[in-house]
Write a protein that holds these residues in place. Structure first.
Motif, short mmCIF file in Angstrom:
data_model
loop_
_atom_site.label_atom_id
_atom_site.label_comp_id
_atom_site.label_asym_id
_atom_site.label_seq_id
_atom_site.Cartn_x
_atom_site.Cartn_y
_atom_site.Cartn_z
N TRP A 132 5.68 2.43 4.80
CA TRP A 132 4.29 2.20 4.38
C TRP A 132 3.39 2.31 5.60
O TRP A 132 3.61 1.63 6.61
CB TRP A 132 4.13 0.82 3.75
CG TRP A 132 2.69 0.49 3.49
CD1 TRP A 132 1.92 0.93 2.45
CD2 TRP A 132 1.85 -0.34 4.28
NE1 TRP A 132 0.65 0.44 2.56
CE2 TRP A 132 0.58 -0.35 3.68
CE3 TRP A 132 2.05 -1.07 5.46
CZ2 TRP A 132 -0.49 -1.06 4.20
CZ3 TRP A 132 0.99 -1.78 5.99
CH2 TRP A 132 -0.27 -1.77 5.37
N THR A 172 10.00 1.35 -3.67
CA THR A 172 9.35 2.59 -3.25
C THR A 172 8.40 2.42 -2.07
O THR A 172 8.04 3.41 -1.42
CB THR A 172 8.54 3.18 -4.42
OG1 THR A 172 7.46 2.27 -4.75
CG2 THR A 172 9.43 3.37 -5.64
N LEU A 207 3.72 -4.70 -1.87
CA LEU A 207 4.31 -3.37 -1.98
C LEU A 207 5.51 -3.42 -2.92
O LEU A 207 6.26 -4.40 -2.93
CB LEU A 207 4.76 -2.86 -0.61
CG LEU A 207 3.72 -2.82 0.51
CD1 LEU A 207 4.37 -2.34 1.81
CD2 LEU A 207 2.54 -1.92 0.14
N ASP A 208 5.69 -2.34 -3.68
CA ASP A 208 6.89 -2.24 -4.51
C ASP A 208 8.11 -2.21 -3.59
O ASP A 208 8.20 -1.34 -2.71
CB ASP A 208 6.83 -0.95 -5.34
CG ASP A 208 7.99 -0.81 -6.31
OD1 ASP A 208 9.15 -0.79 -5.84
OD2 ASP A 208 7.75 -0.71 -7.52
N GLU A 261 5.35 1.66 -2.46
CA GLU A 261 4.00 1.96 -2.94
C GLU A 261 3.22 0.67 -3.18
O GLU A 261 3.80 -0.38 -3.50
CB GLU A 261 4.07 2.77 -4.23
CG GLU A 261 4.70 4.14 -4.05
CD GLU A 261 4.79 4.90 -5.37
OE1 GLU A 261 4.46 4.29 -6.42
OE2 GLU A 261 5.21 6.07 -5.36
N ARG A 262 1.91 0.77 -3.00
CA ARG A 262 1.05 -0.38 -3.22
C ARG A 262 1.13 -0.81 -4.68
O ARG A 262 0.92 -0.03 -5.60
CB ARG A 262 -0.40 -0.05 -2.85
CG ARG A 262 -1.38 -1.13 -3.25
CD ARG A 262 -2.77 -0.79 -2.77
NE ARG A 262 -3.77 -1.71 -3.35
CZ ARG A 262 -4.91 -2.02 -2.78
NH1 ARG A 262 -5.22 -1.49 -1.60
NH2 ARG A 262 -5.77 -2.83 -3.36
N ALA A 263 1.46 -2.09 -4.91
CA ALA A 263 1.50 -2.64 -6.27
C ALA A 263 0.27 -3.47 -6.56
O ALA A 263 -0.27 -3.42 -7.66
CB ALA A 263 2.76 -3.49 -6.45
N TRP A 300 11.79 3.97 2.47
CA TRP A 300 10.36 4.20 2.47
C TRP A 300 9.71 3.69 3.75
O TRP A 300 10.28 2.87 4.47
CB TRP A 300 9.67 3.59 1.26
CG TRP A 300 9.92 2.13 0.98
CD1 TRP A 300 10.85 1.61 0.13
CD2 TRP A 300 9.24 1.00 1.55
NE1 TRP A 300 10.79 0.24 0.12
CE2 TRP A 300 9.80 -0.18 0.98
CE3 TRP A 300 8.20 0.84 2.46
CZ2 TRP A 300 9.37 -1.46 1.30
CZ3 TRP A 300 7.76 -0.43 2.79
CH2 TRP A 300 8.33 -1.56 2.21
#
Length: 408
Positions: free
Chosen positions: A169, A206, A202-203, A208-210, A167
């Motif tokens: 970001w 992935t 972030l996860d 993705e924003r957690a 990933w």
């Protein structure tokens, strides 16, 4: 690695220990605060020997490959080449074999620059090791006017063994310095990124924003919690942060300046004592009298050490609620001593220290191995019985810049 003007923090840690004096050790309890250690015969030196290098990098010209990080089975090394070009090498810790290399990339109309000082490695949520690298990608029109370039900045995650990118970001606000990212911290619960005056989680699988928390990035993390201090120049409380959710589980008075966590324990000043608390609940586990606040500068991998009354070494490691207090032999106490790393799984637990520039091992009972290891090095990582060293004084010549040795 070369990159347009953006300044990032360098990675460095020399952990000063200071002087202690002769004697043996004991363990304090909550009902019996630590006093002077009982005198006894000199303890036997730990049954630990530092072997010859299994493999090592070499200097190249006037440049020294820099050890940027280490996981259980990988090393991150900054590789400086001719003409000032640099790249990140990820090496197999057992053999020294290069697994992959990351270089700045000048493509057709687009250039990507990687910020080597912001590289981090850690165990992600899947259990595998993840390398995170700040990047800036510049896409410019054919006119060549730099004012018309579009800038994307963020964090790129790579599998530590394969170099594959699971990933990326991307930071918002890429038309200003607010878009630049200086680094991230990889934990099993979240990848922590300084963002907009707070901390973004972030996860780790992935990207993705957690969560986002209005707290400074934690200065110390262990297990599933981190300790976040006040903003620069601020007088707010310290906060213990749940890394999975970003929630503050408790606040701590700014005058108490906790050190740690070490496992589930925080060490905090308490008048003339150091108080030990459960990191999440604040439940008092014990205290050590006559102590000085254990500053973060004395924290070493896998443990915490500080001086008590100027002549005792107190050390705490994960899984303990009570520290071990010991006096060191005169040969160490009177020398220029620097605390390095702690190896909990070796001979009941030993510290690696630099004594007048020579690596030695010190047991938690104060015993010192009288067979010194290599000179002019700084211990940078200990994993099981693997010891990773970085040359500290020699910039050129036959000495290895980064060496892997086994602990026997």
């Amino acid at each position: 690695m070369t990159r347009p003007a953006a300044v990032v923090a360098t990675l460095a840690a020399v952990l000063l220990l200071g002087a202690c004096s002769d004697g043996a050790g004991r363990t304090p309890s909550e009902s019996e605060p630590a006093g002077p250690a009982r005198s006894s015969a000199a303890p036997e030196p730990p049954g630990v020997r530092i072997g010859e290098p299994v493999w090592a990098t070499r200097t190249s010209g006037l440049e020294v490959p820099q050890l940027l990080g280490a996981g259980d089975d990988v090393l991150l090394v900054g590789d400086v080449r001719g003409g000032g070009e640099s790249s990140l090498q990820v090496l197999d810790a057992d053999s020294g074999r290069r697994l992959w290399r990351l270089r700045d990339d000048d493509g057709d109309g687009s250039s990507t620059y990687y910020a080597e000082p912001g590289v981090e490695v850690g165990r992600a949520g899947s259990g595998r090791y993840l390398v995170t690298v700040p990047y800036e990608q510049y896409t410019c029109p054919a006119t060549g006017d730099p004012d018309d370039c579009v800038v994307e900045a963020g964090i790129e995650a790579r599998d530590a063994r394969s170099g594959e990118v699971p990933w990326r970001w991307r930071a918002s606000g890429t038309d200003s310095s607010d878009g630049f990212v200086t680094g991230a911290v990889v934990t099993e619960q979240a990848v922590l990124v300084p963002r907009r005056g707070g901390t973004l989680g972030l996860d780790p699988t992935t990207g993705e924003r957690a969560w986002w928390a209005d707290v400074q990035p934690p200065g110390a993390v262990e297990g599933d919690v981190g300790v976040s201090g006040p903003a620069a120049g601020g007088d707010g409380p310290y906060r213990v942060l749940d890394l999975a959710s970003g929630d503050t589980v408790r606040s701590i008075d700014p005058d108490e300046a906790p050190a740690g966590p070490v496992g589930d324990v925080l060490a905090l000043p308490d008048g003339d004592a150091v108080r030990l608390e459960d990191a999440r609940s604040g439940r008092v586990l014990g205290s050590v009298d006559g102590g000085e606040v254990p500053p973060l500068a004395l924290r070493a991998d896998g443990g915490l050490a500080w001086r008590v009354a100027g002549d005792r070494l107190v050390s705490l490691v994960p899984g303990e609620a009570e520290p071990v207090v010991t006096r060191l032999p005169e040969e160490v106490a009177s020398a220029d001593t620097a605390l390095a790393h702690f190896a909990g799984g070796v001979d009941g637990g030993v510290w690696f220290v630099l004594v007048d520039g020579v690596v030695r091992t010190v047991g938690r009972d104060g015993a010192v191995d009288d067979d010194p290891g290599p000179e002019a090095v700084t211990v940078r990582s200990v994993s099981g019985r693997t010891l990773v060293l970085q040359v500290g004084t020699e910039l050129v010549g036959p000495e290895p810049a980064v060496a892997v040795r086994r602990i026997h």
